[in-house]
Enzyme design. Structure first.
Site, PDB file in Angstrom:
ATOM      1  N   HIS A 167       4.423  -5.409  -8.082  1.00  0.00           N
ATOM      2  CA  HIS A 167       3.317  -5.354  -7.125  1.00  0.00           C
ATOM      3  C   HIS A 167       2.129  -4.754  -7.866  1.00  0.00           C
ATOM      4  CE1 HIS A 167       0.938  -4.432  -3.616  1.00  0.00           C
ATOM      5  NE2 HIS A 167       1.814  -5.027  -2.845  1.00  0.00           N
ATOM      6  N   HIS A 214       8.688  -4.086  -7.457  1.00  0.00           N
ATOM      7  CA  HIS A 214       8.618  -4.059  -5.998  1.00  0.00           C
ATOM      8  C   HIS A 214       9.736  -4.849  -5.330  1.00  0.00           C
ATOM      9  CE1 HIS A 214       6.779  -3.658  -2.132  1.00  0.00           C
ATOM     10  NE2 HIS A 214       6.543  -4.944  -1.995  1.00  0.00           N
ATOM     11  N   GLN A 249       9.589  -8.990  -9.153  1.00  0.00           N
ATOM     12  CA  GLN A 249       8.181  -8.921  -8.784  1.00  0.00           C
ATOM     13  C   GLN A 249       7.572  -7.545  -9.037  1.00  0.00           C
ATOM     14  OE1 GLN A 249       6.681  -9.281  -4.458  1.00  0.00           O
ATOM     15  NE2 GLN A 249       5.830 -11.038  -5.537  1.00  0.00           N
ATOM     16  N   LEU A 283       3.812   2.510  -2.860  1.00  0.00           N
ATOM     17  CA  LEU A 283       3.080   1.255  -2.682  1.00  0.00           C
ATOM     18  C   LEU A 283       1.787   1.449  -1.884  1.00  0.00           C
ATOM     19  CD1 LEU A 283       3.123  -1.925  -2.734  1.00  0.00           C
ATOM     20  CD2 LEU A 283       4.195  -1.760  -0.499  1.00  0.00           C
ATOM     21  N   ARG A 330       0.854 -12.079  -6.412  1.00  0.00           N
ATOM     22  CA  ARG A 330       1.149 -10.796  -7.074  1.00  0.00           C
ATOM     23  C   ARG A 330       1.466 -10.944  -8.553  1.00  0.00           C
ATOM     24  NH1 ARG A 330       4.862  -8.273  -2.179  1.00  0.00           N
ATOM     25  NH2 ARG A 330       3.114  -7.838  -0.809  1.00  0.00           N
ATOM     26  N   PHE A 333      -3.435 -12.519   3.751  1.00  0.00           N
ATOM     27  CA  PHE A 333      -2.547 -11.890   2.775  1.00  0.00           C
ATOM     28  C   PHE A 333      -2.578 -12.682   1.478  1.00  0.00           C
ATOM     29  CE2 PHE A 333       1.001  -8.808   2.297  1.00  0.00           C
ATOM     30  CZ  PHE A 333       0.499  -7.824   3.122  1.00  0.00           C
ATOM     31  N   GLU A 387      -0.747  -4.613   0.013  1.00  0.00           N
ATOM     32  CA  GLU A 387      -1.649  -5.727  -0.242  1.00  0.00           C
ATOM     33  C   GLU A 387      -2.680  -5.870   0.884  1.00  0.00           C
ATOM     34  OE1 GLU A 387       0.309  -8.903  -2.238  1.00  0.00           O
ATOM     35  OE2 GLU A 387      -0.374 -10.310  -0.721  1.00  0.00           O
ATOM     36  N   ARG A 435       7.482 -14.207  -5.000  1.00  0.00           N
ATOM     37  CA  ARG A 435       7.402 -14.154  -3.547  1.00  0.00           C
ATOM     38  C   ARG A 435       5.979 -13.867  -3.108  1.00  0.00           C
ATOM     39  NH1 ARG A 435       7.341 -10.078   0.262  1.00  0.00           N
ATOM     40  NH2 ARG A 435       7.798  -8.400  -1.207  1.00  0.00           N
TER      41      ARG A 435
END
Lengths: 581, 135, 247
Positions: free
Chosen positions: A234, A355, A232, A244, A287, A118, A247, A390
């Site tokens: 995304h 996000h 954040q 979305l 991100r 990730f 990721e 994050r």
């Protein structure tokens, strides 16, 4: 008519963190009565939309320290390192507990848990259930919660106010949506798990329900919100809908391409392109950096002009149908449904989309807020493990770890408290009167909810987006004050009691306006660039002045004021964030 | 089990129409399938009557055959045959739904469950036809 | 002026009306709009009192199930242009009591879900420190499909058995029970058997099959129920043949 009911611990919010906390209370002390208030049926909570996975160290070549380092550097050294250490240590146990409760985690051929890479993570440590991880986690938690007799649910109740006695939180006032009845629900401890506030922005992956209600309840009750400027984006949302694309699509090997079909991330200090994914590099960078790269790419004129603004492309074609079906079936389903394209054969148009909010209700490691009897966990809270940015797959785990911690702490707190008195009923009666006077029985209001909401969202996007400046933030602060004043003149079309969804929309707008003001004020005061907070007028990180948490409180006139609290550093002194090397 | 917060039931309940099964083809198809059992039963009764006539001797059997030549009975039997065949198809198509057979980690395709059923049907029908028509 | 489509919506207020009625609104017909966007347009711009549930608008939270031209649909995943030139009629989910406009009472389902014990039942719990219960991808695959239920209740709206007999447990609750029965980590099959094999359980199902047809997540509740009928029958036979030895 006013009703009163009493419990030992009251949860506001029934998503991932709330349900985990409810179970933790029931398991810590089975004699306690737990209530869960939720404005939607718990399985509708936004945890359901999380796709990619949940991080927890499990691989033999991985270590807790490496997860700590990735999280701290990913958060641009703003996370509290003691919190991160506790989080990383308890993460695998919490994920394992969910395995025991039936979560359908993907498996290795030998039956062990499978993990995937990730963004921003140096090792493979993201547990996943295809690309519907949040959905499976939420339904597992919800279905498991059904077996606990001690858990009473107030489904489709909207909490409007915290009940306070001598500075201590002792319950909440809530409206039963089906009937419009106002109810006082008293408790010895209250835990807020209402999620984030992405809906203050116009273009977001967040569900309609994510309006920062719990943050606003706490803020009005006198406790500070923390680090609210860190929003954040995304990097891969579908244009128009904001849906979305996880990721995990990049973790499985997807490429980010500009209009020339060029993997542009190599131009932004994120490493050199390789055919297969390299951890902490290129498409697997954090991100904030990827979303910022999009803006730069747009400025260079290298994005693609689509019907809903500029986009870049996410290319999954080389992964092949088999892998996409096995690991990313939801991505394919969403693309087919909403974009009418098949990622097996076509490029997916994507753009950055709001996000997650790193900030939230200021809590300690056990979810306790500065207000006696009030706890918080999940996206609504800020412990902080996420700092200025994050990492993907840390938030689902955060719901579990800190939901459980808050649940245990609240249970212990409630076990030694005396029950709240009936005198709180007077506060509830006052709140009922306010709702009637300001909304239900009021006529002649000239402002429409949707108009104010759209103006607020536009203001936020223009001034608190991926890049901000003092000037635009100053303007936004003024605009939000104006919207607060205009909100006083709001008028509803709906004056009925049963399922008055317009009343809910008005109360949600009030929450969002308060939260939006706190975001803008924190962003205005932080004169540096760190993680997701990028100031064009202060482009560098300034550890001398701002290696600190913003704490924003509400003053008597309703306006926000910001102060700072130190960041806890244990073993990882602040350094440069390096990716792709 | 979680206790449930009840609120006074005040929803408006729409009664289902007596003719709900006419509204949509899948519902009508379902109803026809259920009715087909009546015709299956009719064939069973016929067979029992036939056996009874056989036991009763040649005279009784001739009478039974006359009854069979009645145009009304022929019409009824044609309709019954249609429904029994329909019933057979729906039944065989249901088999793979109820039997989730797995081999080599994968669910066996539907056709492998319903296929042998159809094959057996064809074989049995052929044998019967051969027995009845050979002489 | 942009192209318009007439949207006919059920209106009902328990405080005001004896029976539901239909109200028509003209809504812009945009190619990227789903039915839910039309409802939000009405609520935001025309009549703020229109009530309906929605949240994720990506087909996974299960809130926005309604009847669209008589078919149960997730309105966030149903495009308006598919119904052009209109009119398109939007009604509350069939077979449930209507609470207000497009909102139906679903507590009945939640009660039924609790009743089938949709959680892992173990004779003996293993501490989490001892790691996972091993489960191969093949074992996962046996129940995965049934675990995809989002509780949107379109299947209940399509099920005439539930419409005629509200006591029937219904497709989603039975499919979720089967999801746990098939899970290799679960040991609660016998506990659930007593509940599921009642008249209101699997035997209430007459296999209309429409639940499977309307399911937006391809859960196949009809299949789950038929499979369970087979299991229950086998168990019954076993207990018949070996009354003592049967487990």
């Amino acid at each position: 008519m006013l009703d009163i009911s009493s419990h030992d611990v009251l949860l506001i919010g029934g998503g991932g963190a709330g349900l985990r906390a409810a179970i933790a209370v029931a398991e810590t002390n089975p004699n306690l009565s737990v209530a869960v208030i939720s404005k939607v049926y718990p399985m509708r909570s936004h945890t359901v939309s999380a796709e990619g996975g949940a991080a927890g160290v499990i691989g033999k070549n991985d270590s807790l320290d490496e997860h700590c380092y990735d999280t701290i550097s990913g958060g641009d050294w703003l996370p509290d390192q003691d919190a991160v250490e506790a989080f990383v240590k308890e993460a695998p146990l919490e994920l394992m507990r969910l395995e025991h409760w039936g979560c359908p985690w993907n498996r290795e051929p030998d039956g062990h848990i499978a993990v995937r890479p990730f963004g921003g993570m140096k090792k493979e440590r993201t547990w996943f259930a295809a690309d519907k991880t949040g959905f499976h986690m939420l339904h597992t938690l919800f279905q498991t919660s059904l077996k606990y007799d001690a858990v009473a649910r107030y489904d489709e109740y909207y909490a409007t106010k915290l009940l306070m006695d001598d500075g201590q939180v002792q319950g909440a006032v809530a409206v039963e949506l089906s009937s419009g009845k106002v109810q006082a629900i008293t408790a010895k401890a209250v835990i807020i798990c209402t999620g984030g506030c992405g809906r203050v922005f116009p273009f977001t992956t967040n569900a309609a329900i994510k309006t920062g209600d719990g943050m606003a309840l706490t803020y009005r009750a006198g406790a500070p919100l923390k680090d609210m400027e860190f929003i954040q984006y995304h990097p891969t949302g579908l244009p128009f809908t904001g849906i979305l694309i996880t990721e995990a699509a990049r973790a499985e090997g997807g490429y980010m391409l500009n209009k020339d079909g060029y993997r542009y991330l190599q131009d932004y200090n994120l490493g050199t392109p390789q055919p297969t994914p390299v951890l902490r590099s290129m498409e697997l960078g954090p991100r904030d950096r990827l979303s910022q790269a999009f803006v730069k790419e747009f400025e260079r004129g290298r994005t693609v002009e689509g019907p809903y603004g500029a986009v870049v492309h996410l290319d999954l074609r080389h992964l092949g149908e088999k892998k996409i079906e096995a690991k990313l079936p939801f991505v394919r389903e969403l693309c087919l449904k909403y974009e009418n394209l098949d990622p097996v054969r076509e490029l997916i148009p994507v753009r950055p989309v709001v996000h997650y909010v790193m900030g939230g209700i200021h809590t300690d490691l056990n979810g306790a807020t500065p207000l006696q009897g009030l706890f918080a966990a999940g996206e609504a809270a800020c412990v902080s493990i996420n700092g200025a940015n994050r990492l993907g797959s840390n938030s689902l785990t955060e719901c579990l770890v800190f939901g459980a911690r808050a649940g245990r702490a609240a249970a212990e707190f409630a076990s030694v408290q005396r029950p709240p008195g009936r005198h709180l009923l007077a506060q509830a009666a006052e709140e009922e009167e306010r709702l009637q006077d300001r909304f239900l029985n009021k006529s002649g209001g000239r402002e429409r909810i949707a108009t104010l909401r759209e103006e607020m969202q536009k203001t936020m996007e223009q001034s608190a987006g991926i890049y901000r400046s003092g000037e635009s933030l100053q303007h936004a602060a003024g605009k939000l004050r104006e919207l607060q004043e205009r909100f006083e003149d709001i008028g509803l079309d709906d004056h009925s009691r049963a399922f008055n969804t317009e009343l809910v929309a008005a109360l949600e707008l009030a929450s969002m306006l308060d939260v939006a003001e706190s975001v803008i004020q924190c962003a205005l005061q932080r004169q540096e660039s760190r993680g997701a907070h990028q100031r064009t007028d202060f482009p560098a990180r300034d550890d001398q002045k701002y290696l600190a948490h913003s704490l924003v409180s509400r003053q008597a006139d309703g306006s926000p004021v910001v102060s700072y609290a130190p960041v806890t550093i244990t073993r990882w002194p602040p350094a440069e964030r390096v990716y792709g090397k | 089990m979680a206790t449930y917060t009840e609120y006074p039931p005040k929803g408006y309940r729409v009664r289902m129409s007596t003719y709900w099964w006419l509204g949509k083809w899948p519902y009508l198809k379902f109803t026809l399938r259920e009715i087909s059992s009546v015709f299956v039963a009719w064939f069973v009764i016929e067979t029992l009557l036939q056996i009874n006539a056989l036991i009763g001797g040649p005279a009784a059997y001739t009478e039974f055959q006359d009854f069979f030549r009645n145009p009304l009975v022929i019409a009824l039997n044609v309709i019954s045959l249609f429904f029994v065949v329909f019933h057979t198809f729906t039944w065989f198509n249901l088999a793979p739904k109820a039997m989730a057979v797995r081999m080599g980690g994968k669910r066996v395709p539907n056709i492998l469950i319903s296929g042998p059923n159809y094959a057996a049907w064809v074989v049995v029908s052929a044998v019967l036809a051969w027995l009845l028509l050979r002489g | 002026m942009a192209e318009q489509i007439a949207v006919e919506v059920t209106r009902f207020s328990p405080e005001r009306d004896k029976t539901p009625s239909i109200q028509s609104f003209d809504v812009p017909l945009r190619k990227e709009w789903v039915v839910l966007d039309a409802l939000n347009y009405i609520k935001d711009k025309v009549d703020g009192s229109l009530s309906f549930r929605w949240s994720c608008r990506m087909g996974v939270c299960g809130s926005c199930g309604m009847m669209v031209n008589g078919e149960p649909k997730l309105t966030c995943a149903t495009f308006l242009t598919d119904y052009a030139p209109g009119p398109v009629r939007i009604e509350p989910l069939k077979n449930f009591p209507v609470m207000r406009d497009l909102i139906v009472e679903i507590n009945d389902f939640l009660g039924k879900l609790s009743k089938v014990k949709p959680w892992i039942i173990r004779q003996k719990e293993k501490p989490v420190t001892e790691g996972e219960y091993l489960q191969t991808p093949e074992q996962l695959d046996t129940y995965k499909q049934f675990s995809m239920c989002i509780n949107c209740l379109l299947c209940y709206a399509a099920c005439p058995v539930y419409g005629l007999d509200p006591m029937f447990s219904g497709p989603a609750a039975l499919a979720l029970a089967q999801r746990y029965n098939m899970d290799s980590r679960d040991e609660g099959k016998e506990e659930r058997m007593d509940i599921l094999s009642q008249h209101d359980g699997i035997w209430g199902c007459t296999f209309v099959g429409e639940c499977t047809q309307v399911c937006p997540k391809h859960v196949d509740p009809a299949g789950a129920i038929q499979q369970y009928k087979l299991t229950a029958t086998q168990e019954w036979f076993k207990s018949f043949i070996m009354p003592k030895g049967a487990k």
